[in-house]
Motif scaffolding. Sequence first.
Motif, PDB file in Angstrom:
ATOM      1  N   ASP A  29       0.888  -1.117   0.021  1.00  0.00           N
ATOM      2  CA  ASP A  29      -0.120  -0.006  -0.051  1.00  0.00           C
ATOM      3  C   ASP A  29       0.851   1.208   0.080  1.00  0.00           C
ATOM      4  OD1 ASP A  29      -2.585   1.245   0.469  1.00  0.00           O
ATOM      5  OD2 ASP A  29      -1.847   1.898   2.256  1.00  0.00           O
ATOM      6  N   GLN A  30       2.174   1.096   0.565  1.00  0.00           N
ATOM      7  CA  GLN A  30       2.979   2.255   0.678  1.00  0.00           C
ATOM      8  C   GLN A  30       4.457   1.709   0.526  1.00  0.00           C
ATOM      9  OE1 GLN A  30       2.752   4.613   4.131  1.00  0.00           O
ATOM     10  NE2 GLN A  30       3.946   6.329   3.456  1.00  0.00           N
ATOM     11  N   VAL A  31       5.295   2.735  -0.022  1.00  0.00           N
ATOM     12  CA  VAL A  31       6.619   1.988  -0.438  1.00  0.00           C
ATOM     13  C   VAL A  31       7.787   3.048  -0.636  1.00  0.00           C
ATOM     14  CG1 VAL A  31       6.369   1.395  -2.816  1.00  0.00           C
ATOM     15  CG2 VAL A  31       8.128   0.072  -1.244  1.00  0.00           C
ATOM     16  N   GLY A  32       8.671   3.146  -0.062  1.00  0.00           N
ATOM     17  CA  GLY A  32       9.886   4.009  -0.186  1.00  0.00           C
ATOM     18  C   GLY A  32      11.258   3.221  -0.051  1.00  0.00           C
ATOM     19  N   VAL A  33      12.051   3.307  -1.179  1.00  0.00           N
ATOM     20  CA  VAL A  33      13.385   2.497  -1.171  1.00  0.00           C
ATOM     21  C   VAL A  33      14.370   3.495  -1.514  1.00  0.00           C
ATOM     22  CG1 VAL A  33      14.792   0.659  -1.921  1.00  0.00           C
ATOM     23  CG2 VAL A  33      12.028   0.392  -1.506  1.00  0.00           C
ATOM     24  N   ALA A  34      15.590   3.502  -0.618  1.00  0.00           N
ATOM     25  CA  ALA A  34      16.544   4.459  -1.150  1.00  0.00           C
ATOM     26  C   ALA A  34      17.895   3.827  -0.733  1.00  0.00           C
ATOM     27  CB  ALA A  34      16.538   5.964  -0.213  1.00  0.00           C
ATOM     28  N   PHE A  35      18.802   3.864  -1.748  1.00  0.00           N
ATOM     29  CA  PHE A  35      19.984   3.203  -1.277  1.00  0.00           C
ATOM     30  C   PHE A  35      21.163   4.151  -0.972  1.00  0.00           C
ATOM     31  CE2 PHE A  35      18.270   0.145  -4.543  1.00  0.00           C
ATOM     32  CZ  PHE A  35      18.445  -1.198  -3.769  1.00  0.00           C
ATOM     33  N   GLY A  36      21.937   3.767  -0.440  1.00  0.00           N
ATOM     34  CA  GLY A  36      23.278   4.600  -0.057  1.00  0.00           C
ATOM     35  C   GLY A  36      24.629   3.775  -0.414  1.00  0.00           C
ATOM     36  N   GLY A  37      25.698   4.468  -0.722  1.00  0.00           N
ATOM     37  CA  GLY A  37      26.959   3.939  -0.978  1.00  0.00           C
ATOM     38  C   GLY A  37      26.967   3.645  -2.480  1.00  0.00           C
ATOM     39  N   LEU A  38      26.069   4.022  -3.279  1.00  0.00           N
ATOM     40  CA  LEU A  38      25.842   3.455  -4.637  1.00  0.00           C
ATOM     41  C   LEU A  38      25.935   4.747  -5.670  1.00  0.00           C
ATOM     42  CD1 LEU A  38      23.324   1.065  -4.835  1.00  0.00           C
ATOM     43  CD2 LEU A  38      25.491   0.577  -4.085  1.00  0.00           C
ATOM     44  N   ALA A  39      26.032   5.769  -5.053  1.00  0.00           N
ATOM     45  CA  ALA A  39      25.776   7.241  -6.075  1.00  0.00           C
ATOM     46  C   ALA A  39      26.406   8.348  -5.345  1.00  0.00           C
ATOM     47  CB  ALA A  39      24.446   7.098  -6.540  1.00  0.00           C
ATOM     48  N   HIS A  40      26.296   9.253  -6.158  1.00  0.00           N
ATOM     49  CA  HIS A  40      26.753  10.647  -5.778  1.00  0.00           C
ATOM     50  C   HIS A  40      25.739  11.295  -4.635  1.00  0.00           C
ATOM     51  CE1 HIS A  40      28.295  14.670  -6.562  1.00  0.00           C
ATOM     52  NE2 HIS A  40      29.500  14.167  -6.402  1.00  0.00           N
ATOM     53  N   ARG A  41      24.354  10.799  -4.771  1.00  0.00           N
ATOM     54  CA  ARG A  41      23.446  11.224  -3.789  1.00  0.00           C
ATOM     55  C   ARG A  41      22.664   9.966  -3.273  1.00  0.00           C
ATOM     56  NH1 ARG A  41      19.581  13.749  -8.353  1.00  0.00           N
ATOM     57  NH2 ARG A  41      18.425  11.501  -9.205  1.00  0.00           N
ATOM     58  N   PRO A  42      21.857  10.072  -2.110  1.00  0.00           N
ATOM     59  CA  PRO A  42      21.040   9.079  -1.687  1.00  0.00           C
ATOM     60  C   PRO A  42      19.984   8.725  -3.298  1.00  0.00           C
ATOM     61  CG  PRO A  42      20.947  10.615  -0.141  1.00  0.00           C
ATOM     62  CD  PRO A  42      21.751  11.149  -1.390  1.00  0.00           C
ATOM     63  N   TRP A  43      20.134   7.459  -3.516  1.00  0.00           N
ATOM     64  CA  TRP A  43      19.379   7.041  -4.756  1.00  0.00           C
ATOM     65  C   TRP A  43      18.082   6.380  -4.299  1.00  0.00           C
ATOM     66  CZ3 TRP A  43      21.469   7.260  -9.519  1.00  0.00           C
ATOM     67  CH2 TRP A  43      20.613   6.777 -10.622  1.00  0.00           C
ATOM     68  N   ARG A  44      17.078   7.021  -4.725  1.00  0.00           N
ATOM     69  CA  ARG A  44      15.619   6.839  -4.415  1.00  0.00           C
ATOM     70  C   ARG A  44      15.420   5.691  -5.625  1.00  0.00           C
ATOM     71  NH1 ARG A  44      11.068   8.949  -1.585  1.00  0.00           N
ATOM     72  NH2 ARG A  44       9.678   7.252  -1.681  1.00  0.00           N
ATOM     73  N   ALA A  45      15.019   4.566  -5.108  1.00  0.00           N
ATOM     74  CA  ALA A  45      14.630   3.623  -5.989  1.00  0.00           C
ATOM     75  C   ALA A  45      13.068   3.579  -6.699  1.00  0.00           C
ATOM     76  CB  ALA A  45      14.897   2.212  -5.476  1.00  0.00           C
ATOM     77  N   ARG A  46      12.910   4.488  -7.527  1.00  0.00           N
ATOM     78  CA  ARG A  46      11.505   4.920  -8.049  1.00  0.00           C
ATOM     79  C   ARG A  46      11.036   3.571  -9.131  1.00  0.00           C
ATOM     80  NH1 ARG A  46       9.836   9.172  -5.191  1.00  0.00           N
ATOM     81  NH2 ARG A  46      11.190  10.887  -5.048  1.00  0.00           N
ATOM     82  N   HIS A  47      12.118   3.000  -9.693  1.00  0.00           N
ATOM     83  CA  HIS A  47      11.645   1.905 -10.476  1.00  0.00           C
ATOM     84  C   HIS A  47      11.122   0.594  -9.598  1.00  0.00           C
ATOM     85  CE1 HIS A  47      13.195   3.474 -14.388  1.00  0.00           C
ATOM     86  NE2 HIS A  47      14.528   3.653 -13.691  1.00  0.00           N
ATOM     87  N   THR A  48      11.912   0.298  -8.557  1.00  0.00           N
ATOM     88  CA  THR A  48      11.450  -0.628  -7.596  1.00  0.00           C
ATOM     89  C   THR A  48      10.033  -0.031  -6.988  1.00  0.00           C
ATOM     90  OG1 THR A  48      13.788  -1.207  -6.917  1.00  0.00           O
ATOM     91  CG2 THR A  48      12.069  -1.459  -5.141  1.00  0.00           C
ATOM     92  N   GLU A  49       9.928   0.999  -6.641  1.00  0.00           N
ATOM     93  CA  GLU A  49       8.803   1.523  -5.890  1.00  0.00           C
ATOM     94  C   GLU A  49       7.499   1.177  -6.864  1.00  0.00           C
ATOM     95  OE1 GLU A  49      10.980   4.764  -3.209  1.00  0.00           O
ATOM     96  OE2 GLU A  49       9.447   5.309  -4.481  1.00  0.00           O
ATOM     97  N   LEU A  50       7.751   1.849  -7.993  1.00  0.00           N
ATOM     98  CA  LEU A  50       6.482   1.515  -9.120  1.00  0.00           C
ATOM     99  C   LEU A  50       6.199   0.140  -9.362  1.00  0.00           C
ATOM    100  CD1 LEU A  50       4.916   3.283 -11.042  1.00  0.00           C
ATOM    101  CD2 LEU A  50       6.355   2.981 -12.893  1.00  0.00           C
ATOM    102  N   ALA A  51       7.242  -0.674  -9.335  1.00  0.00           N
ATOM    103  CA  ALA A  51       6.914  -2.067  -9.485  1.00  0.00           C
ATOM    104  C   ALA A  51       6.104  -2.496  -8.287  1.00  0.00           C
ATOM    105  CB  ALA A  51       8.074  -2.949  -9.916  1.00  0.00           C
ATOM    106  N   LEU A  52       6.350  -2.168  -7.176  1.00  0.00           N
ATOM    107  CA  LEU A  52       5.729  -2.744  -5.993  1.00  0.00           C
ATOM    108  C   LEU A  52       4.494  -2.339  -5.399  1.00  0.00           C
ATOM    109  CD1 LEU A  52       8.882  -3.205  -3.396  1.00  0.00           C
ATOM    110  CD2 LEU A  52       7.699  -5.106  -4.657  1.00  0.00           C
ATOM    111  N   LEU A  53       4.305  -0.822  -5.778  1.00  0.00           N
ATOM    112  CA  LEU A  53       3.045  -0.384  -5.247  1.00  0.00           C
ATOM    113  C   LEU A  53       1.967  -0.979  -5.997  1.00  0.00           C
ATOM    114  CD1 LEU A  53       2.132   2.074  -3.262  1.00  0.00           C
ATOM    115  CD2 LEU A  53       1.964   3.503  -5.324  1.00  0.00           C
TER     116      LEU A  53
END
Length: 331
Positions: free
Chosen positions: A256-280
């Motif tokens: 019903d609600q999802v937010g995913v962000a990765f650290g250590g992988l990019a120049h900024r915190p990486w919000r995983a929008r593709h993952t969230e769209l697929a899961l919602l």
Amino acid sequence: MNGFAYLRPGTVQEAVEAYSAHPGARYLAGGTNLVDLLKLGVEHPTVLIDVGRLPLDTVEDLPDGSLRVGATVRNSDLAADPRVRDRYPALSQSLLAGASGQLRNAATTGGNLLQRTRCPYFQDLGKPCNKRAPGTGCGAREGVHRDHAVLGHSAGCIATNPSDMAVALAALDAQIELYGSEGTRRLAVTDFHRLPGEHPERDTWIRPGELITAVLLPATTAGAPSAYRKARDRASYAFALASVAVVLRVEDGIVDQVGVAFGGLAHRPWRARHTELALLGAPATPAAFEGAIALELAHAEPLRDNAYKVPLARNLALDVLGRLAPTPAGV
């Protein structure tokens, strides 16, 4: 260390005015990153404007159910705040995963968001670094880059953002409050840090002289199940090789609600929008989680020595999603 002047303004307005009046000024709060860079010769301000004693050190409940965290709230105090631990556990966990207890007692909320990369090429004046000295090249690209970016990097920079806190804030949909010569404005944490592109020397979208005054934790993610997990080379006081923050609310087996962000992988915190769209709206199952994470990490472009980060991030995310998802009835 080069000489510099020191000012201690009494108000936020005075701080911003002092910054405008002194070219080459820098704001100082906890100093846990800036002082190191001064010693290394990476930073050489003409004036340090001490904002550490401004009245920005409280955590306040707002009428709409959100939480306002002042910019000078210490990381240790924020991690221990009962409202944060109860409503936003991923944030508390991320803070406790960062640095040492001594540093958390000094580091501030605003300073954590503004800390600069720990790339050794950035910190070594004898090495080429486009972030420190634009146009000199990126020594890490063909050098030692085991700890560097696999997402969103450019030909000019492969550095990663070191903040644990910012990863959790990104997943939680937090906003940053800034005050400058044009007044107050807000930015989503996900829009605050830049990708390197052609200007890796610019870490954020902060305007010259603006001061972070607060972080706003929204009511929309308050109380939602959340968690943060970090992989590092040793058990304490090490930056993330990869990390993940997840917010996951499941109703009747459906996300019903999802937010995913990765650290250590990019120049900024990486919000995983593709993952969230697929899961919602999808079933909260291991197969759905695995497919959704794969969609995001398919965009990774690892370098010679850091391809291990892709499966590492995948496994971290699957573990956290699995732990947050409710166990089906009868299992």
